[in-house]
Design a protein around this motif. Structure first.
Motif, PDB file in Angstrom:
ATOM      1  N   GLU A 104      67.677 -37.364-103.975  1.00  0.00           N
ATOM      2  CA  GLU A 104      67.847 -37.944-102.633  1.00  0.00           C
ATOM      3  C   GLU A 104      68.743 -37.015-101.807  1.00  0.00           C
ATOM      4  O   GLU A 104      69.899 -37.316-101.516  1.00  0.00           O
ATOM      5  CB  GLU A 104      68.449 -39.343-102.738  1.00  0.00           C
ATOM      6  CG  GLU A 104      67.601 -40.313-103.550  1.00  0.00           C
ATOM      7  CD  GLU A 104      68.285 -41.644-103.782  1.00  0.00           C
ATOM      8  OE1 GLU A 104      69.263 -41.952-103.067  1.00  0.00           O
ATOM      9  OE2 GLU A 104      67.847 -42.389-104.681  1.00  0.00           O
ATOM     10  N   ILE A 105      68.186 -35.888-101.430  1.00  0.00           N
ATOM     11  CA  ILE A 105      68.995 -34.831-100.821  1.00  0.00           C
ATOM     12  C   ILE A 105      69.423 -35.178 -99.405  1.00  0.00           C
ATOM     13  O   ILE A 105      70.534 -34.831 -98.983  1.00  0.00           O
ATOM     14  CB  ILE A 105      68.224 -33.494-100.839  1.00  0.00           C
ATOM     15  CG1 ILE A 105      67.629 -33.239-102.228  1.00  0.00           C
ATOM     16  CG2 ILE A 105      69.137 -32.359-100.428  1.00  0.00           C
ATOM     17  CD1 ILE A 105      68.628 -33.304-103.361  1.00  0.00           C
ATOM     18  N   GLU A 106      68.564 -35.859 -98.672  1.00  0.00           N
ATOM     19  CA  GLU A 106      68.943 -36.249 -97.311  1.00  0.00           C
ATOM     20  C   GLU A 106      70.134 -37.200 -97.337  1.00  0.00           C
ATOM     21  O   GLU A 106      71.073 -37.067 -96.532  1.00  0.00           O
ATOM     22  CB  GLU A 106      67.756 -36.910 -96.598  1.00  0.00           C
ATOM     23  CG  GLU A 106      68.030 -37.210 -95.122  1.00  0.00           C
ATOM     24  CD  GLU A 106      66.801 -37.706 -94.382  1.00  0.00           C
ATOM     25  OE1 GLU A 106      66.904 -37.934 -93.171  1.00  0.00           O
ATOM     26  OE2 GLU A 106      65.746 -37.877 -95.041  1.00  0.00           O
ATOM     27  N   ASN A 107      70.123 -38.159 -98.266  1.00  0.00           N
ATOM     28  CA  ASN A 107      71.262 -39.070 -98.406  1.00  0.00           C
ATOM     29  C   ASN A 107      72.525 -38.305 -98.800  1.00  0.00           C
ATOM     30  O   ASN A 107      73.620 -38.596 -98.312  1.00  0.00           O
ATOM     31  CB  ASN A 107      70.960 -40.136 -99.458  1.00  0.00           C
ATOM     32  CG  ASN A 107      69.934 -41.145 -98.995  1.00  0.00           C
ATOM     33  OD1 ASN A 107      69.732 -41.324 -97.798  1.00  0.00           O
ATOM     34  ND2 ASN A 107      69.279 -41.812 -99.933  1.00  0.00           N
ATOM     35  N   ALA A 108      72.364 -37.329 -99.685  1.00  0.00           N
ATOM     36  CA  ALA A 108      73.509 -36.519-100.106  1.00  0.00           C
ATOM     37  C   ALA A 108      74.090 -35.743 -98.929  1.00  0.00           C
ATOM     38  O   ALA A 108      75.308 -35.675 -98.756  1.00  0.00           O
ATOM     39  CB  ALA A 108      73.092 -35.563-101.220  1.00  0.00           C
ATOM     40  N   THR A 109      73.218 -35.176 -98.127  1.00  0.00           N
ATOM     41  CA  THR A 109      73.668 -34.400 -96.964  1.00  0.00           C
ATOM     42  C   THR A 109      74.426 -35.278 -95.980  1.00  0.00           C
ATOM     43  O   THR A 109      75.487 -34.889 -95.461  1.00  0.00           O
ATOM     44  CB  THR A 109      72.467 -33.736 -96.258  1.00  0.00           C
ATOM     45  OG1 THR A 109      71.784 -32.897 -97.200  1.00  0.00           O
ATOM     46  CG2 THR A 109      72.924 -32.892 -95.086  1.00  0.00           C
ATOM     47  N   HIS A 110      73.905 -36.476 -95.721  1.00  0.00           N
ATOM     48  CA  HIS A 110      74.605 -37.408 -94.825  1.00  0.00           C
ATOM     49  C   HIS A 110      75.970 -37.771 -95.397  1.00  0.00           C
ATOM     50  O   HIS A 110      76.973 -37.838 -94.651  1.00  0.00           O
ATOM     51  CB  HIS A 110      73.770 -38.677 -94.624  1.00  0.00           C
ATOM     52  CG  HIS A 110      72.550 -38.482 -93.786  1.00  0.00           C
ATOM     53  ND1 HIS A 110      72.530 -37.667 -92.671  1.00  0.00           N
ATOM     54  CD2 HIS A 110      71.286 -39.011 -93.888  1.00  0.00           C
ATOM     55  CE1 HIS A 110      71.323 -37.690 -92.127  1.00  0.00           C
ATOM     56  NE2 HIS A 110      70.549 -38.488 -92.847  1.00  0.00           N
ATOM     57  N   ALA A 111      76.040 -38.004 -96.716  1.00  0.00           N
ATOM     58  CA  ALA A 111      77.304 -38.374 -97.350  1.00  0.00           C
ATOM     59  C   ALA A 111      78.317 -37.234 -97.270  1.00  0.00           C
ATOM     60  O   ALA A 111      79.510 -37.460 -97.049  1.00  0.00           O
ATOM     61  CB  ALA A 111      77.069 -38.778 -98.802  1.00  0.00           C
ATOM     62  N   ILE A 112      77.849 -36.006 -97.448  1.00  0.00           N
ATOM     63  CA  ILE A 112      78.743 -34.843 -97.342  1.00  0.00           C
ATOM     64  C   ILE A 112      79.282 -34.726 -95.925  1.00  0.00           C
ATOM     65  O   ILE A 112      80.485 -34.508 -95.714  1.00  0.00           O
ATOM     66  CB  ILE A 112      78.000 -33.550 -97.735  1.00  0.00           C
ATOM     67  CG1 ILE A 112      77.612 -33.584 -99.207  1.00  0.00           C
ATOM     68  CG2 ILE A 112      78.872 -32.323 -97.459  1.00  0.00           C
ATOM     69  CD1 ILE A 112      76.650 -32.474 -99.613  1.00  0.00           C
ATOM     70  N   GLN A 134      65.888 -29.882-100.959  1.00  0.00           N
ATOM     71  CA  GLN A 134      65.196 -30.975-100.268  1.00  0.00           C
ATOM     72  C   GLN A 134      63.718 -30.636-100.084  1.00  0.00           C
ATOM     73  O   GLN A 134      62.850 -31.508-100.214  1.00  0.00           O
ATOM     74  CB  GLN A 134      65.851 -31.247 -98.912  1.00  0.00           C
ATOM     75  CG  GLN A 134      65.305 -32.490 -98.213  1.00  0.00           C
ATOM     76  CD  GLN A 134      66.127 -32.892 -97.004  1.00  0.00           C
ATOM     77  OE1 GLN A 134      67.240 -32.385 -96.794  1.00  0.00           O
ATOM     78  NE2 GLN A 134      65.597 -33.787 -96.194  1.00  0.00           N
ATOM     79  N   LEU A 135      63.432 -29.362 -99.809  1.00  0.00           N
ATOM     80  CA  LEU A 135      62.038 -28.936 -99.691  1.00  0.00           C
ATOM     81  C   LEU A 135      61.324 -29.076-101.039  1.00  0.00           C
ATOM     82  O   LEU A 135      60.162 -29.514-101.083  1.00  0.00           O
ATOM     83  CB  LEU A 135      61.971 -27.491 -99.205  1.00  0.00           C
ATOM     84  CG  LEU A 135      60.567 -26.863 -99.109  1.00  0.00           C
ATOM     85  CD1 LEU A 135      59.670 -27.661 -98.161  1.00  0.00           C
ATOM     86  CD2 LEU A 135      60.658 -25.402 -98.656  1.00  0.00           C
ATOM     87  N   VAL A 136      61.989 -28.709-102.115  1.00  0.00           N
ATOM     88  CA  VAL A 136      61.400 -28.868-103.448  1.00  0.00           C
ATOM     89  C   VAL A 136      61.035 -30.328-103.688  1.00  0.00           C
ATOM     90  O   VAL A 136      59.949 -30.646-104.194  1.00  0.00           O
ATOM     91  CB  VAL A 136      62.379 -28.373-104.539  1.00  0.00           C
ATOM     92  CG1 VAL A 136      61.876 -28.783-105.926  1.00  0.00           C
ATOM     93  CG2 VAL A 136      62.552 -26.864-104.468  1.00  0.00           C
ATOM     94  N   GLU A 137      61.943 -31.240-103.306  1.00  0.00           N
ATOM     95  CA  GLU A 137      61.690 -32.666-103.522  1.00  0.00           C
ATOM     96  C   GLU A 137      60.525 -33.156-102.661  1.00  0.00           C
ATOM     97  O   GLU A 137      59.732 -33.998-103.106  1.00  0.00           O
ATOM     98  CB  GLU A 137      62.953 -33.480-103.224  1.00  0.00           C
ATOM     99  CG  GLU A 137      64.166 -33.105-104.062  1.00  0.00           C
ATOM    100  CD  GLU A 137      63.938 -33.261-105.560  1.00  0.00           C
ATOM    101  OE1 GLU A 137      63.033 -34.022-105.959  1.00  0.00           O
ATOM    102  OE2 GLU A 137      64.665 -32.618-106.336  1.00  0.00           O
ATOM    103  N   ILE A 150      50.700 -32.508 -97.325  1.00  0.00           N
ATOM    104  CA  ILE A 150      51.754 -31.502 -97.414  1.00  0.00           C
ATOM    105  C   ILE A 150      52.412 -31.234 -96.060  1.00  0.00           C
ATOM    106  O   ILE A 150      53.338 -30.421 -95.977  1.00  0.00           O
ATOM    107  CB  ILE A 150      51.217 -30.170 -97.981  1.00  0.00           C
ATOM    108  CG1 ILE A 150      50.204 -29.533 -97.005  1.00  0.00           C
ATOM    109  CG2 ILE A 150      50.611 -30.377 -99.353  1.00  0.00           C
ATOM    110  CD1 ILE A 150      49.775 -28.144 -97.417  1.00  0.00           C
ATOM    111  N   SER A 151      51.962 -31.918 -95.022  1.00  0.00           N
ATOM    112  CA  SER A 151      52.500 -31.648 -93.682  1.00  0.00           C
ATOM    113  C   SER A 151      54.004 -31.909 -93.576  1.00  0.00           C
ATOM    114  O   SER A 151      54.707 -31.136 -92.898  1.00  0.00           O
ATOM    115  CB  SER A 151      51.735 -32.453 -92.624  1.00  0.00           C
ATOM    116  OG  SER A 151      51.781 -33.837 -92.886  1.00  0.00           O
ATOM    117  N   PRO A 152      54.562 -32.957 -94.206  1.00  0.00           N
ATOM    118  CA  PRO A 152      56.026 -33.125 -94.119  1.00  0.00           C
ATOM    119  C   PRO A 152      56.783 -31.945 -94.711  1.00  0.00           C
ATOM    120  O   PRO A 152      57.810 -31.512 -94.163  1.00  0.00           O
ATOM    121  CB  PRO A 152      56.275 -34.405 -94.924  1.00  0.00           C
ATOM    122  CG  PRO A 152      54.998 -35.160 -94.854  1.00  0.00           C
ATOM    123  CD  PRO A 152      53.938 -34.097 -94.894  1.00  0.00           C
ATOM    124  N   ALA A 153      56.274 -31.398 -95.825  1.00  0.00           N
ATOM    125  CA  ALA A 153      56.939 -30.253 -96.449  1.00  0.00           C
ATOM    126  C   ALA A 153      56.827 -29.018 -95.559  1.00  0.00           C
ATOM    127  O   ALA A 153      57.802 -28.268 -95.400  1.00  0.00           O
ATOM    128  CB  ALA A 153      56.325 -29.973 -97.819  1.00  0.00           C
TER     129      ALA A 153
END
Length: 273
Positions: A104-112, A134-137, A150-153
């Protein structure tokens, strides 16, 4: 029934107790119990007595730096030690690590950013590592070979990573490598690409983030126990190369286990290196 988080907490605390007991046994040995055939060096080592309070402080430091707030709080109470950091500070680092470990990289980034926006603003390499993960996920989720969208990636790569990639050669190389996951079958990847989808990458990035937060807060980025083990290895290597001391062919570290110390429920001892 205990929850997964409760079981993790109990494992952490059990391992902390185990390390404390093993260190105490190893460091409190004396020459009076040594076998006659032991060499002089080993006998001298065994004569060194380290207070149990110092050993417990090392274990507490490991739990604190590693981001285990519940285990650190419980162990400090058991060992009658003052906490080394406020519990909320450790909890914040632990939550960020959990986000990353779960992908959950987006959540991690917000928390940081909630904790300290300057961490990512001033560390471009760390920020890129998070974005690349986050791209890998995103690629993992879209499953391109199964006909997933694959458009979101692609959009994320173009808007978030594309502008940053040309700034450093390693950024561009990492992005090209990650984008290759959109092309090749995930079940038959080259080892270097397969590694991107393994838990090891999440753990690596989480460790970098944890150290960046500790450094920003003015704390050591590595546990004292880890530093002692590294110093011990360097000292042994230096002694062998630069002195003529009569050292044993192999000097055991003393943390690989002890027949007299049982591993509760079959758990292995805490990893410290």
């Amino acid at each position: 029934m205990s929850s997964p988080s409760d079981r993790v907490f109990e494992d952490q605390l059990r391992h902390a107790r185990y390390i404390s007991e093993v260190l105490d046994r190893k460091m409190s040995s004396s020459a009076s119990t040594a076998k006659p055939l032991k060499d002089l060096f080993t006998r001298q080592v065994e004569e060194v007595k380290t207070p149990k309070s110092d050993i417990n402080a090392l274990v507490l430091d490991y739990l604190t730096v590693g981001g285990y707030p519940n285990a650190a709080a419980k162990f400090s109470a058991e060992a009658n030690l003052h906490p080394q950091q406020p519990n909320p500070a450790i909890q914040a680092r632990q939550q960020i690590q959990r986000f990353i470990h779960r992908g959950e990289i987006e959540n991690a980034t917000h928390a940081i950013n909630d904790l300290d926006p300057s961490i990512l603003d001033e560390d471009e390499t760390l920020h890129f590592a998070l974005l690349n993960l986050q791209l890998v996920e995103l690629i993992r989720t879209c499953n391109p070979k199964a006909g997933g969208d694959i458009s979101p990636a692609l959009e994320f790569a173009q808007t978030q990573l594309g502008p940053k990639a040309p700034r450093k050669p390693q950024f561009l190389e990492a992005l090209e490598k990650t984008m290759s996951l959109l092309v090749f079958d995930h079940d038959n990847l080259d080892p270097s690409l397969a590694a991107l989808l393994q838990p090891g990458l999440r753990i690596e990035v989480a460790d970098k983030v944890n150290k960046a937060i500790l450094e920003r807060q003015g704390h050591r980025i590595d546990a004292a126990l880890r530093q002692l083990l590294q110093m011990r290895a360097w000292t042994e290597e230096t002694a062998r190369k630069e002195t003529k001391k009569d050292l044993p062919a192999r000097i055991e570290l003393g943390l690989d286990g002890d027949d007299s110390v049982s591993h509760e429920n079959g758990h292995e001892p805490m990893i410290t290196t």
